[in-house]
Every structure is written in structure tokens, then in C-alpha cells.
Scaffold this motif. Structure first.
Motif, mmCIF file in Angstrom:
data_model
loop_
_atom_site.group_PDB
_atom_site.id
_atom_site.type_symbol
_atom_site.label_atom_id
_atom_site.label_comp_id
_atom_site.label_asym_id
_atom_site.label_seq_id
_atom_site.Cartn_x
_atom_site.Cartn_y
_atom_site.Cartn_z
ATOM 1 N N LEU A 21 3.326 -10.246 10.448
ATOM 2 C CA LEU A 21 2.044 -10.834 10.046
ATOM 3 C C LEU A 21 1.521 -11.764 11.134
ATOM 4 O O LEU A 21 0.355 -11.728 11.513
ATOM 5 C CB LEU A 21 2.211 -11.614 8.737
ATOM 6 C CG LEU A 21 2.412 -10.758 7.476
ATOM 7 C CD1 LEU A 21 3.009 -11.584 6.355
ATOM 8 C CD2 LEU A 21 1.076 -10.141 7.032
ATOM 9 N N ARG A 22 2.433 -12.576 11.673
ATOM 10 C CA ARG A 22 2.042 -13.488 12.758
ATOM 11 C C ARG A 22 1.577 -12.697 13.967
ATOM 12 O O ARG A 22 0.612 -13.055 14.619
ATOM 13 C CB ARG A 22 3.231 -14.368 13.149
ATOM 14 C CG ARG A 22 3.272 -15.690 12.396
ATOM 15 C CD ARG A 22 4.130 -16.706 13.136
ATOM 16 N NE ARG A 22 5.520 -16.266 13.247
ATOM 17 C CZ ARG A 22 6.445 -16.526 12.331
ATOM 18 N NH1 ARG A 22 6.150 -17.229 11.256
ATOM 19 N NH2 ARG A 22 7.681 -16.096 12.490
ATOM 20 N N GLY A 23 2.284 -11.599 14.251
ATOM 21 C CA GLY A 23 1.933 -10.753 15.397
ATOM 22 C C GLY A 23 0.505 -10.254 15.305
ATOM 23 O O GLY A 23 -0.160 -10.056 16.311
ATOM 24 N N LEU A 24 0.029 -10.026 14.086
ATOM 25 C CA LEU A 24 -1.348 -9.559 13.906
ATOM 26 C C LEU A 24 -2.313 -10.735 13.710
ATOM 27 O O LEU A 24 -3.482 -10.548 13.385
ATOM 28 C CB LEU A 24 -1.422 -8.613 12.701
ATOM 29 C CG LEU A 24 -0.732 -7.251 12.859
ATOM 30 C CD1 LEU A 24 -0.699 -6.518 11.537
ATOM 31 C CD2 LEU A 24 -1.422 -6.398 13.904
ATOM 32 N N GLU A 25 -1.772 -11.918 13.894
ATOM 33 C CA GLU A 25 -2.545 -13.158 13.764
ATOM 34 C C GLU A 25 -3.208 -13.295 12.393
ATOM 35 O O GLU A 25 -4.372 -13.690 12.273
ATOM 36 C CB GLU A 25 -3.558 -13.283 14.899
ATOM 37 C CG GLU A 25 -2.838 -13.360 16.227
ATOM 38 C CD GLU A 25 -3.766 -13.555 17.407
ATOM 39 O OE1 GLU A 25 -4.913 -13.983 17.193
ATOM 40 O OE2 GLU A 25 -3.318 -13.283 18.532
ATOM 41 N N VAL A 26 -2.448 -12.935 11.376
ATOM 42 C CA VAL A 26 -2.952 -13.042 10.006
ATOM 43 C C VAL A 26 -2.770 -14.480 9.516
ATOM 44 O O VAL A 26 -1.723 -15.083 9.734
ATOM 45 C CB VAL A 26 -2.160 -12.091 9.077
ATOM 46 C CG1 VAL A 26 -2.685 -12.202 7.648
ATOM 47 C CG2 VAL A 26 -2.253 -10.654 9.569
#
Ligand code: UDP
Length: 516
Positions: A449-454
């Protein structure tokens, strides 16, 4: 990085630095220059003929930077960490030959430039997407990236590959587990997927085996080598005088039967550890070392250095490699050199790969404390005929095949976010890929989720067939609680889904492009 020549973990010092070019001259004079592939690039960065996206790769050689304390660079021309140099040179060559878009950095300044961190603002975290698909570095480089990328290192972690000679076991890599169970070391607990550590030999399938390349001979060369072998000629494995210390007894026995050669580095005077009857050639350029090995019958190790490339090169040139067996095996629990390294692996001899994967007649592993056994091994070697041998995984082709497969499988499976009301089947399809349910378990986590900047205000694990997913409006994120519900097909107007996609073979969609 668990160096074979130096065992302390990365620290940050400032020293003067040699130029990288000098370092690279040490070896590889025999290598054919890499062929440059000119790629026809379509506007979306996909190669027109192969349909593959051009891979942007950064190679940051942490241990050669000034900031790593420069402990290695000054030693490179004096018999320093040549094995590691060999591996880096081969990684760079393989990536280049495979046609990737390559950037190389050998200093923190260059690293910052490539990552887009403004000079003088080292602590300013990298914002926005990472400009590389993959970053190859080492433990020193990890430390430097942590300093200069700040929190964003966590987000971009899955793009990193750590060149790690001896390997890092999962128990040492997992921060919480290592802390609770006493596996913390100074090398760090980076919480990577253990396959991101790439080793010099295939120590454990927990890590990826990167390896290096050794010279391969054609049949004519092989038979000429076999004809010209000098049965009573031995070369000692050990380019630093310290490696000969205390070995007088074995050398005496050896000298009874054979002419002993060495390649020990020296500046002006013959090192006192090397007996007068030894023909010491000093540190040799690669092709001269090859010539020596082609004539020699025996390549003999005295226990150090551990697990280097030289025994493979000797065997490839028709030598028999004789080495000591370790009773008990050396490991981080009982041996100074391995102490504090992130592995408990038991090293059963100087070169366990040679012992276990090659073995007789090319490799003899004996108890050196038993002088009779040692003596008879030497006599056996003098009368045994062997052909030059190189395991396929250490040939040029083997290395290229392996590196290519790693990149395809690791980069060939991106994580995408669907639109609201869109399934993963559709989201992947739009990118010319297919949804791969086997990969859901890798993206069902906060890091993805962080990787997709959510932006998540809450993250909950639920039994819901559209999860992992997130709601932009409500800033809610959901992870999948029941793996049986991982679904490519599921969709919901409220959620954007996390979709693991992979490439596929045209006309055989069940398989990925390089799966055969
Ligand atoms: N080497 C060389 N000249 C020499 C001795 C070694 O070019 O006189 C090369 C050797 O061919 C090998 C590398 O240096 O590729 C070092 O291998 P080694 O197994 O000794 O590992 P190290 O301990 O240096 O990492």
C-alpha cells in the motif's frame, strides 16, 4: 556485506579514494568486450520487437565508495578483495550485455544525483517514484541509501538487490524476529524478502544465487592443456602472505613431491612467510595466472580465503583442487571470521561449493592434520588425469541466463492499482499483462500500500473477496484475511484493488514469457 577479506560491517568514514578505473584493471583483461544492443524503443518505453519494457537499473557499488571508509579500494592492487571485484565486474557486464539501461555509481554524490536527491540535502527524503526498476548494491550501499533516502527507502525496498557474498538468513533479516530471538547483527535487519540478497555461491535457496563467470575452454584448448600438464607442479591458493603463516609443515610435505609456485603480493622484498624454495610470481595479471594454472597439476588451499572464485578458475584450467576439511565446521558461532555475520551456515571446508557440487576427481577435501592422508592425496593427484571442468552456472551463458531470469521474473511482475469498479483481470490486461493470483500473498501487506503511495487512515484485515484494496474517499485500506479469497475477478465500485500482474507468452497465456 560479509566480505571474505574483511569482516567488519559498514561504517561511515572519509578517506581518499583511488579511481574506479584502476580497480577494474586488475582482472578481466581476458574478457571480450560486451556487445552493445541497440534497442528500438517505442514511446511508452516498451521494446517494439520483444514487447518488454526497457529496465532501468542502478548499480551502486557501496564498498568502493569513499564514504564506506575506503578500506577495500587501497587493497585492490595488493591482493585485496579481488573475488568481490570479479563478481561486480561480471554483474555489470551481464546487465549490459542483456541490454538494460544501466547507471553506475561509485560515490554517495553520484548516488544522490541518480536518485534525484538535491546536493547538500542528504537527509531530504526522495519524493515521488523511484527512477529505477532495480538497484543493485551491497550492505554499505544500503546504509548509504538509508541515510540519503530517509523513509522512502522503505517504500522502494522491493526494488533493491543486495550483493552479499556469504548470504543473509531469514532469522537475521527479520527485524522483530531477530530482536526477540537474538539474531540482530551489525549488518542490519532490513526486512527484505530474503531472495533479495544475492550470494556468490548457492549457499541456501532462501537467498538468490548471483555467482560470477569463469573462463570456459573449447575442446581444442582442453586437450592441449591436458597434454601440457606438468605433473609435479603446484600453485598455492593465497595471495596475501598472512595466508601462508604457520603452513610450513604442509609446504614441506608438498615440496617433497612438487615444485611449489605462489602468487603472493609483495612490494620490494620476498614475504618471510613464503619459503625460499617457493617460486613466487607476485600478484599476476589475469592471463598470466591462467597460463600458470594451465601448466599446474595441483591448486592447493590452506584454509583461507573462504569461498573465492580462484578454485573454480583452477579447476576450469585442469588443476585438481586440494583443500582442508574443517572439523568442526567453521561458522559465526565458533569462528572469528564469521562472527557477527548474518548467517549460522556451517562451512565444512575452505570451499564447500567445490566440495559438495564438484567433488572428485577435480576436488579433494582432506584432513590436513592427518599427515598421512595429506601425503597420499598429493601422490594421488600427481598420478590422476583430469579434464578441465566448469559447472554450467559459472559459464558466461549460465550467468546471463540466470541474471535474465531473475530480472524477468522479478521485474516482470508489477503491482498495479485498479480503478474503482475495475477487477484485477481488467487492470492487468490494460497494461498488457495478466493477473497472477499466486502473487497476491506478496502484495497483501502495508508495504505494498505504501509502495503505491496510498493514504490509509485505517488498515484492516477482513474476509472480503475484493481485498487487498483501498478506498480513496474514505481513506480506508483493507487486507485479505482468508487466502482462499484472493481473487483476480472481484470488483467493487467503492474500492481500488491491489493487483499483482505478470507478463505472458503469446498463445500460451498460462505461462510467463520466460517460464520455459
Ligand atoms: N587473481 C589474479 N592474479 C593473482 C591472484 C588472483 O588475477 O595473482 C584473481 C583470481 O583469478 C580470482 C581473483 O583474483 O579471480 C581472486 O580470487 P580469490 O579466490 O583469491 O578471492 P579473493 O580472496 O581475492 O576474494
Amino acid at each position: 556485506l560479509a566480505w571474505r577479506n574483511h569482516s567488519s560491517p559498514p561504517t561511515v568514514h572519509t578517506h581518499t579514494r583511488q579511481t574506479a578505473t584502476t580497480k577494474r584493471q586488475v582482472r578481466h583483461t581476458h574478457r571480450t568486450p560486451p556487445t552493445v544492443h541497440t534497442h528500438t524503443q517505442s514511446p511508452n518505453n516498451y521494446h517494439q520487437e520483444t514487447g518488454k519494457r526497457d529496465t532501468h537499473i542502478l548499480v551502486h557499488v557501496g564498498f568502493l565508495t569513499e564514504e564506506s571508509g575506503d578500506v577495500f579500494s587501497p587493497k585492490v592492487l595488493k591482493g585485496g578483495p579481488l573475488g568481490e571485484m570479479v563478481q561486480w565486474a561480471d554483474i555489470l557486464t551481464a546487465l549490459h550485455v542483456l541490454g538494460h539501461n544501466l547507471k553506475i555509481s561509485m560515490s554517495v554524490k553520484e548516488l544522490q544525483g541518480f536518485l534525484g536527491v538535491p546536493p547538500g540535502r542528504g537527509s531530504c527524503p526522495l519524493t515521488g517514484p523511484l527512477p529505477f526498476d532495480l538497484i543493485y548494491t551491497d550492505y554499505h550501499g544500503m546504509q548509504q541509501m538509508k541515510q540519503h533516502m530517509g523513509l522512502s527507502l522503505k517504500r522502494h525496498k522491493c526494488h533493491i538487490r543486495v550483493i552479499d557474498t556469504f548470504g543473509t538468513e531469514p532469522a537475521y533479516n527479520h527485524e522483530d524476529y531477530a530482536t526477540l530471538h537474538g539474531y540482530r547483527t551489525n549488518w542490519g535487519y532490513w526486512n527484505l524478502n530474503s531472495r533479495q540478497y544475492m550470494t556468490m555461491f548457492p549457499h541456501t535457496p532462501d537467498n538468490s544465487f548471483m555467482g560470477f563467470v569463469s573462463e570456459e575452454l573449447n575442446d581444442t584448448e582442453k586437450s592441449s592443456i591436458m597434454q601440457n600438464k606438468v605433473n609435479n607442479m603446484a600453485v598455492v591458493y593465497g595471495k596475501e602472505a598472512s595466508m601462508w603463516k604457520g603452513k610450513e609443515g604442509f609446504l614441506q610435505i608438498l615440496h617433497r613431491y612438487m615444485e611449489v609456485h605462489g602468487t603472493v603480493y609483495y612490494e620490494t622484498q620476498r614475504p618471510p612467510e613464503v619459503p625460499a624454495y617457493v617460486k613466487n610470481h607476485g600478484l599476476l595479471p589475469q592471463h598470466e595466472l591462467q597460463t600458470l594454472l594451465r601448466k599446474a597439476k595441483l591448486f592447493i588451499g590452506f584454509g583461507f580465503p573462504y569461498e573465492g572464485p580462484a578454485p573454480l578458475e583452477a579447476i576450469a584450467n585442469g588443476c585438481i583442487y586440494l583443500q582442508p576439511k574443517f572439523h568442526p565446521p567453521h561458522s559465526s558461532l565458533n569462528h572469528e571470521f564469521f562472527r557477527g555475520k548474518p548467517t549460522s551456515r556451517e562451512v565444512s571446508s575452505q570451499h564447500p561449493y567445490a566440495e559438495q557440487y564438484i567433488g572428485r576427481p577435480h576436488v579433494m577435501t582432506v584432513d590436513y592434520n592427518n599427515s598421512q592422508e595429506f601425503d597420499s592425496a598429493i601422490r594421488e593427484i600427481m598420478s590422476t588425469k583430469v579434464e578441465p571442468y566448469l559447472p554450467y552456472e559459472y559459464t558466461c551463458e549460465g550467468m546471463l541466463e540466470r541474471v535474465h531470469a531473475y530480472i524477468q521474473h522479478q521485474v516482470g511482475s508489477p503491482l498495479l492499482a485498479s480503478q474503482e469498479g475495475q477487477s484485477c483481470v481488467e487492470a492487468c490486461q490494460r497494461a498488457n499483462l495478466v493477473c497472477e493470483p499466486a502473487l497476491f500473498r506478496f502484495v497483501n501487506n502495508k508495504e505494498a500500500l505504501r509502495g503505491l503511495e496510498v493514504q490509509c487512515e485505517v488498515v484492516e484485515a477482513e474476509v472480503n473477496h475484493v481485498f487487498p484494496a483501498f478506498s480513496v474517499l474514505r481513506r480506508e485500506c483493507g487486507l485479505q484475511k482468508d487466502p482462499l479469497l484472493y481473487s483476480c475477478a472481484g470488483l467493487s465500485p467503492k474500492y481500488r484493488r491491489l493487483c499483482p500482474c505478470r507478463d505472458y507468452r503469446r498463445g500460451q497465456v498460462a505461462l510467463c514469457r520466460d517460464c520455459l
